[in-house]
Write an enzyme that holds these catalytic residues in place. Structure first.
Site, mmCIF file in Angstrom:
data_model
loop_
_atom_site.group_PDB
_atom_site.id
_atom_site.type_symbol
_atom_site.label_atom_id
_atom_site.label_comp_id
_atom_site.label_asym_id
_atom_site.label_seq_id
_atom_site.Cartn_x
_atom_site.Cartn_y
_atom_site.Cartn_z
ATOM 1 N N SER A 8 -25.493 98.376 48.232
ATOM 2 C CA SER A 8 -25.109 96.981 48.459
ATOM 3 C C SER A 8 -24.964 96.262 47.125
ATOM 4 C CB SER A 8 -26.166 96.273 49.299
ATOM 5 O OG SER A 8 -25.913 94.878 49.266
ATOM 6 N N HIS A 33 -21.081 98.800 49.918
ATOM 7 C CA HIS A 33 -21.410 97.759 50.900
ATOM 8 C C HIS A 33 -21.255 96.372 50.266
ATOM 9 C CE1 HIS A 33 -23.520 96.566 54.634
ATOM 10 N NE2 HIS A 33 -24.143 95.658 53.897
ATOM 11 N N HIS A 66 -19.573 93.849 55.227
ATOM 12 C CA HIS A 66 -20.524 93.352 56.234
ATOM 13 C C HIS A 66 -20.388 91.838 56.322
ATOM 14 C CE1 HIS A 66 -25.120 92.921 57.320
ATOM 15 N NE2 HIS A 66 -24.325 92.513 58.288
ATOM 16 N N MET A 137 -29.683 96.131 61.819
ATOM 17 C CA MET A 137 -30.352 95.433 60.718
ATOM 18 C C MET A 137 -31.853 95.708 60.769
ATOM 19 S SD MET A 137 -28.015 93.716 58.992
ATOM 20 C CE MET A 137 -29.190 92.971 57.872
ATOM 21 N N GLY A 142 -29.316 87.848 55.446
ATOM 22 C CA GLY A 142 -29.267 86.640 54.620
ATOM 23 C C GLY A 142 -29.670 86.862 53.179
ATOM 24 N N PHE A 143 -30.579 87.786 52.948
ATOM 25 C CA PHE A 143 -31.072 87.990 51.585
ATOM 26 C C PHE A 143 -31.388 89.460 51.348
ATOM 27 C CE2 PHE A 143 -32.129 83.741 52.947
ATOM 28 C CZ PHE A 143 -31.692 82.957 51.883
ATOM 29 N N GLY A 144 -31.220 89.876 50.101
ATOM 30 C CA GLY A 144 -31.628 91.222 49.722
ATOM 31 C C GLY A 144 -33.119 91.203 49.399
ATOM 32 N N GLY A 145 -33.678 92.383 49.207
ATOM 33 C CA GLY A 145 -35.046 92.496 48.717
ATOM 34 C C GLY A 145 -36.141 92.208 49.730
ATOM 35 N N GLY A 172 -31.214 96.981 55.138
ATOM 36 C CA GLY A 172 -32.342 96.100 54.888
ATOM 37 C C GLY A 172 -33.613 96.857 54.556
ATOM 38 N N GLY A 173 -34.052 96.741 53.309
ATOM 39 C CA GLY A 173 -35.311 97.361 52.906
ATOM 40 C C GLY A 173 -35.292 98.876 52.877
ATOM 41 N N GLY A 193 -29.679 98.128 48.607
ATOM 42 C CA GLY A 193 -29.366 97.165 47.551
ATOM 43 C C GLY A 193 -30.382 97.246 46.436
#
Ligand code: DX5
Ligand code: ZN
Length: 216
Positions: A8, A33, A66, A137, A142-145, A172-173, A193
């Site tokens: 990502s 991504h 995405h 998901m 909405g946010f990375g990390g 995600g994660g 990501g």
């Protein structure tokens, strides 16, 4: 099933997109991504079609776009023209689901439907005959990390049991450990990501993710 890693770009250095893409390409990433957020469907705003179009000029790896936007149908043509190969949008968005899938396919792209953590996987079932991929998901979009939600695995297990051949993506994660859990549940396309771009050696991390996803 083919195992694919889709780094990502959200976690990459935005001032050096070309170099960051090259790292992924050289490391054998199968997809790139690109997270599109509109500040409405999710609180954050990231990039739009003009940025993706520019990136397409400097990268040969297929683009996995995405869309975390409220009205994807309005923008499908823009993203297809920008060079998207695969377009995911959310079943929770405001556009008509069937119409949006049809538009993506009519524009020559593969269509995928994404589900947020609180949405049942059953929401994608009516559209399976037209979808190339389902995106499960494993964080709130909405946010990375953010931290990986292992409690999403039953969704993947159910979908894999019912659809042995569909591509199932997790986002995600995902890191070198959580990827094993996702692969065991039946996912075969992995977005990463922070795990890739915050590592000392993104290329090495991509190969490690690939090995771990394959259980090697
Ligand atoms: C989150 C995005 C993800 C994000 C993943 O809304 O859809 O693609 O970039 O980032 P990590 O891998 O850091 O959780
Ligand atoms: Zn994403």
């Amino acid at each position: 099933m083919d195992i694919k890693i889709s780094p990502s770009m959200l976690a990459s250095d935005f001032a050096n997109f070309e170099a960051e893409l090259k790292k992924c390409e050289d490391a054998g990433a199968e997809l790139i991504h690109l997270d599109v957020m509109d500040g409405h469907f999710v609180p954050n705003i990231t990039m739009g079609a003009p940025v993706i179009k520019a990136l397409k000029r400097v990268c040969k790896v297929p683009f996995d776009v995405h869309l975390m936007i409220s009205e994807p149908l309005k923008y499908i043509e823009d993203f297809a023209d920008a060079g998207a190969d695969l377009i995911s949008f959310h079943v929770e968005c405001d556009s008509d689901t069937e119409e949006t899938i049809d538009k993506i396919i009519a524009c020559g792209c593969k269509a995928a439907l994404a589900v947020k953590p609180n949405t049942s996987i059953d929401a994608v079932y009516p559209y399976m005959d037209k979808l190339s991929m389902v995106l499960v998901m494993t964080v709130e979009p909405g946010f990375g990390g953010q931290s990986f939600m292992a409690d999403m695995m039953p969704k993947i297990e159910k979908l894999r049991k019912d659809y042995p051949d569909v591509d199932i993506q997790v986002d995600g994660g995902v890191n070198a450990e959580t990827i094993k859990v996702c692969a065991n549940a039946g996912a075969n396309i992995f977005v990463a990501g922070s795990a890739v771009f915050k590592s000392e050696n993104p290329a090495e991390t991509i190969s490690l993710l690939k090995r771990n996803a394959k259980g090697l």
